[in-house]
Write a protein that holds these residues in place. Structure first.
Motif, short mmCIF file in Angstrom:
data_model
loop_
_atom_site.label_atom_id
_atom_site.label_comp_id
_atom_site.label_asym_id
_atom_site.label_seq_id
_atom_site.Cartn_x
_atom_site.Cartn_y
_atom_site.Cartn_z
N ALA A 1 0.79 -1.25 -0.11
CA ALA A 1 0.02 0.06 0.07
C ALA A 1 0.80 1.18 -0.10
CB ALA A 1 -0.98 -0.10 1.22
N LEU A 2 1.93 1.11 0.64
CA LEU A 2 2.86 2.56 0.68
C LEU A 2 3.68 2.61 -0.61
CD1 LEU A 2 4.70 1.94 4.24
CD2 LEU A 2 2.69 3.46 3.69
N LEU A 3 3.94 1.64 -1.24
CA LEU A 3 4.39 1.64 -2.53
C LEU A 3 3.46 2.12 -3.53
CD1 LEU A 3 6.84 -1.18 -2.57
CD2 LEU A 3 7.42 1.10 -2.05
N GLY A 4 2.18 2.45 -3.44
CA GLY A 4 1.04 2.58 -4.27
C GLY A 4 0.95 1.57 -5.30
N GLU A 5 0.95 0.07 -4.69
CA GLU A 5 0.56 -0.87 -5.73
C GLU A 5 -0.88 -1.33 -5.84
OE1 GLU A 5 2.93 -4.28 -4.08
OE2 GLU A 5 4.72 -3.53 -4.47
N PHE A 6 -1.72 -0.77 -4.84
CA PHE A 6 -3.14 -1.24 -4.81
C PHE A 6 -3.92 -0.23 -5.31
CE2 PHE A 6 -1.02 -3.73 -1.45
CZ PHE A 6 -1.13 -5.11 -2.09
N ALA A 7 -3.50 1.25 -4.88
CA ALA A 7 -4.33 2.36 -5.45
C ALA A 7 -3.24 3.39 -5.69
CB ALA A 7 -5.24 2.84 -4.11
N ALA A 8 -3.89 4.41 -6.56
CA ALA A 8 -3.08 5.30 -6.97
C ALA A 8 -2.85 6.34 -6.04
CB ALA A 8 -3.70 6.08 -8.43
N PRO A 9 -1.43 6.97 -5.67
CA PRO A 9 -1.33 7.72 -4.56
C PRO A 9 -1.64 9.27 -5.07
CG PRO A 9 0.87 7.21 -5.71
CD PRO A 9 -0.12 6.42 -6.54
N VAL A 10 -1.72 10.13 -4.25
CA VAL A 10 -2.24 11.47 -4.41
C VAL A 10 -0.77 12.29 -4.10
CG1 VAL A 10 -3.62 13.45 -3.54
CG2 VAL A 10 -4.61 11.07 -3.29
N PRO A 11 -0.42 12.85 -5.00
CA PRO A 11 0.78 13.75 -4.86
C PRO A 11 0.77 14.98 -3.67
CG PRO A 11 -0.29 14.34 -6.88
CD PRO A 11 -1.13 13.13 -6.59
N LEU A 12 1.39 14.79 -2.78
CA LEU A 12 1.41 16.00 -1.79
C LEU A 12 2.62 16.68 -1.67
CD1 LEU A 12 -0.22 14.14 1.31
CD2 LEU A 12 -1.33 15.72 -0.27
N PRO A 13 2.58 17.90 -1.41
CA PRO A 13 3.93 18.67 -1.46
C PRO A 13 4.94 18.37 -0.11
CG PRO A 13 1.94 20.03 -1.68
CD PRO A 13 1.49 18.74 -1.45
N SER A 14 4.00 17.80 0.76
CA SER A 14 4.77 17.28 2.05
C SER A 14 5.52 15.75 1.91
CB SER A 14 4.00 17.38 3.35
OG SER A 14 2.85 16.57 3.00
N ASN B 1 -2.39 7.30 -0.13
CA ASN B 1 -3.60 6.49 -1.04
C ASN B 1 -4.41 5.87 -0.10
OD1 ASN B 1 -2.82 3.48 -0.49
ND2 ASN B 1 -0.77 4.62 -1.25
N PRO B 2 -5.64 5.44 -0.72
CA PRO B 2 -6.77 4.90 0.17
C PRO B 2 -6.21 3.73 1.07
CG PRO B 2 -7.77 5.74 -1.97
CD PRO B 2 -6.34 5.85 -1.89
N MET B 3 -5.65 2.97 0.19
CA MET B 3 -5.25 1.61 0.81
C MET B 3 -4.39 1.66 1.94
SD MET B 3 -5.60 -1.66 0.62
CE MET B 3 -6.23 -1.98 -1.25
N THR B 4 -3.63 2.61 1.93
CA THR B 4 -2.77 2.79 3.34
C THR B 4 -3.63 3.32 4.39
OG1 THR B 4 -0.84 3.52 1.66
CG2 THR B 4 -0.61 4.16 4.06
N LEU B 5 -4.32 4.00 4.14
CA LEU B 5 -5.31 4.69 5.15
C LEU B 5 -6.14 3.45 5.82
CD1 LEU B 5 -6.56 6.86 6.91
CD2 LEU B 5 -8.23 7.31 5.06
N ALA B 6 -6.67 2.45 4.73
CA ALA B 6 -7.59 1.59 5.34
C ALA B 6 -6.84 0.28 5.99
CB ALA B 6 -8.20 0.86 4.20
N VAL B 7 -5.65 -0.09 5.59
CA VAL B 7 -4.64 -1.07 6.09
C VAL B 7 -4.22 -0.62 7.43
CG1 VAL B 7 -2.68 -2.41 5.81
CG2 VAL B 7 -4.13 -1.98 3.88
N GLY B 8 -4.06 0.85 7.65
CA GLY B 8 -3.63 1.45 8.92
C GLY B 8 -4.68 1.58 9.84
N LEU B 9 -5.83 1.66 9.44
CA LEU B 9 -6.80 1.93 10.33
C LEU B 9 -7.29 0.69 11.15
CD1 LEU B 9 -9.10 3.76 11.45
CD2 LEU B 9 -10.67 3.20 9.54
N LEU B 10 -7.02 -0.36 10.29
CA LEU B 10 -7.54 -1.70 10.98
C LEU B 10 -6.57 -2.09 12.36
CD1 LEU B 10 -9.74 -3.95 10.63
CD2 LEU B 10 -8.04 -5.12 8.97
#
Length: 522
Positions: free
Chosen positions: A62-75, A350-359
């Protein structure tokens, strides 16, 4: 008066032969018990590492963006590889906390009763306690190091055999070094100082990551990933680390052996009780024992009555347990780590990182809440002492658990709405309610089960439905969290039409505990 000696070939009972036979039988029984305990622990550690690696590999994808397209953030400018390499400093801090939680030097209850009070030479007993502490430190460091090395291999170049062997040796030596330092701190009564040093190390890692993020944003440190790959992720660097750790282990070997002989017997006895409690809790699959604070040798200092005493008695008891046992620290640390990863690490938004971290955040919250409520729900005698019944305890627990779960899930929905696109606010709010109810239901179910013999139920399970039901009840608490959080996770992943089956399962999972709130108190 002299007694006649029996002849060598005279028939009769030979006491020495009876003692030898009893000694051999006891030795065989002890060896069999030690083998069975080792076998069970190897199975537990192996399954734990396998499940931990599977979860961490999914989160890494999920962190590498393999499951969902990441959102580019300036930070988000920190590459994942250097972040994982810097995170290796977290391992000795966690191993030090584990050792300080377990003692580290300890003796069993039988040894404490038989030998500690006698004026005899106890060097063998102290050496065995030190050797056990070193084994715990080495195995804990190797287990965490294997997971870390496997994750680094996914984002860094393929390691050589020299690099892998040097990393394994460094993990073993680091665990032994931390064990020596923990024993010296235990002998000098400086465990709080070592614990603060581990906390300072964790804060240093976080500040170093923030400093690297600031330098990367300013353009001063543009090629940190190439520098880490060419210098840190090399076999010669780990060989130098092995030599440094070996020198430090040799320097602390003698002081640790002398320090363990100066540990007071009451400290060794208290540490042995702690290790026995943790071992028994893990045997019945109760990870809540990991939240238990180490036993204090001195009594607590008297404090003035605070405003919390104005609360009802049950809520005051629950809040006191949460505060004194620091049960809020693991969920809060997990939430801060998830927020930092989303905002600072490249391709992590990306949404997958948020979902996998929330669980795991919701599971940690459930475990902490269950550990706080368990004495009140599992002990009818304690409820009678407080003049309360089960319904009153459940209602008091709801005031503690539901606000925390609602806060965590609402923050997750807010982050998803800020960074991504929510398909439906109505579905998101309904998912928040079900996820919070699932955390509450899981905590109540897990706390009410008490301490059960998981090993006996597992052996009696076989292939029968009753056996599997018993094992499932022993592992209770996690399933209501998963079922209640499933609709919210589907919404966070961008599912437009969440299947009605997920809504039905989530409602059934949290419906029983919520219905208990409506029962009338006795």
């Amino acid at each position: 008066m002299r007694y006649p000696q029996p002849a060598a070939n005279a028939p009769g009972l030979d006491p020495r032969a009876v003692l030898r036979q009893a000694r051999r039988a006891r030795s065989r029984a002890e060896k069999f018990d030690a083998f069975s305990d080792t076998y069970m622990w190897i199975l537990l550690v192996g399954f734990g590492l396998a499940y931990a690696f599977g979860f961490l590999r999914a989160w890494l994808g999920a962190l590498l963006g393999e499951f969902a397209a990441p959102v580019p953030l300036p930070s988000a400018v920190l590459p994942l590889g250097p972040v994982l390499l810097v995170a290796v400093l977290v391992i000795p801090a966690l191993v030090a906390r584990l050792l300080l939680h377990l003692g580290p030097a300890a003796v069993s209850a039988a040894q404490a009763v038989w030998w500690l009070s006698l004026p005899i030479d106890l060097r063998g007993l102290h050496a065995a306690a030190l050797r056990r502490a070193r084994w715990i430190g080495a195995l804990g460091s190797v287990a965490a190091g294997v997971l870390w090395f496997a994750l680094c291999c996914a984002v860094m170049p393929a390691p050589t055999l020299v690099l892998a062997a040097a990393a394994l040796g460094a993990a073993v030596l680091a665990g032994v070094l931390v064990a020596n330092l923990a024993v010296i701190a235990q002998a000098r009564g400086a465990t709080n100082r070592l614990r603060r040093a581990g906390t300072m190390l964790l804060w240093s890692v976080m500040l170093a990551s923030l400093a690297g993020w600031g330098l990367a944003v300013a353009g001063i440190l543009p090629d940190v990933e190439g520098w880490m790959r060419d210098w840190a992720w090399q076999g010669r660097s780990f060989l130098v680390l092995v030599l440094v750790l070996l020198v430090l282990v040799l320097l602390t070997h003698g002081p640790a052996g002398r320090a363990v002989r100066g540990i007071p017997p009451r400290v060794l006895r208290a540490a042995g009780q702690r290790q026995q409690v943790v071992s028994a809790a893990l045997g019945v699959m109760n990870p809540g024992a990991a939240f238990v604070q180490a036993p204090a040798i001195r009594g607590p200092r008297p404090r003035r009555q605070k405003r919390g005493a104005r609360l009802p008695v049950l809520q005051q008891v629950l809040l006191t347990r949460v505060w004194r046992r620091r049960l809020a620290v693991p969920p809060l640390g997990m939430g801060l780590a998830l927020a930092a990863v989303l905002l600072l690490v490249r391709s992590a938004a990306n949404p997958m990182t948020l979902a996998v971290g929330l669980l795991p955040l919701l599971v940690l919250l459930m475990l902490a809440a269950a550990s706080a409520v368990e004495p009140l729900l599992a002990s009818a005698a304690l409820r009678r002492m407080l003049a309360a019944d089960r319904t009153q305890v459940v209602r008091a627990a709801a005031w503690l658990i539901l606000p925390a779960a609602l806060l965590a899930t609402c923050l997750a929905v807010g982050v998803a709405a800020w960074l991504f696109v929510l398909p439906s606010w109505t579905a998101a709010l309904a998912g928040v309610l079900l996820a919070s109810g699932g955390v509450f239901a899981g905590a109540v179910q897990r706390a009410g089960r008490g301490h059960q013999n998981f090993s006996g139920q597992l052996l009696a399970a076989g292939t029968s439905t009753e056996g599997f039901a018993a094992v499932g009840y022993s592992l209770s608490g996690v399933l209501p969290v998963l079922a209640g959080a499933a609709p919210l996770l589907a919404v966070l992943l961008g599912t437009t039409d969440v299947p009605w089956v997920l809504w039905a399962v989530g409602a059934l999972a949290c419906g029983g505990a919520l219905a208990a709130l409506r029962e009338k108190a006795a």
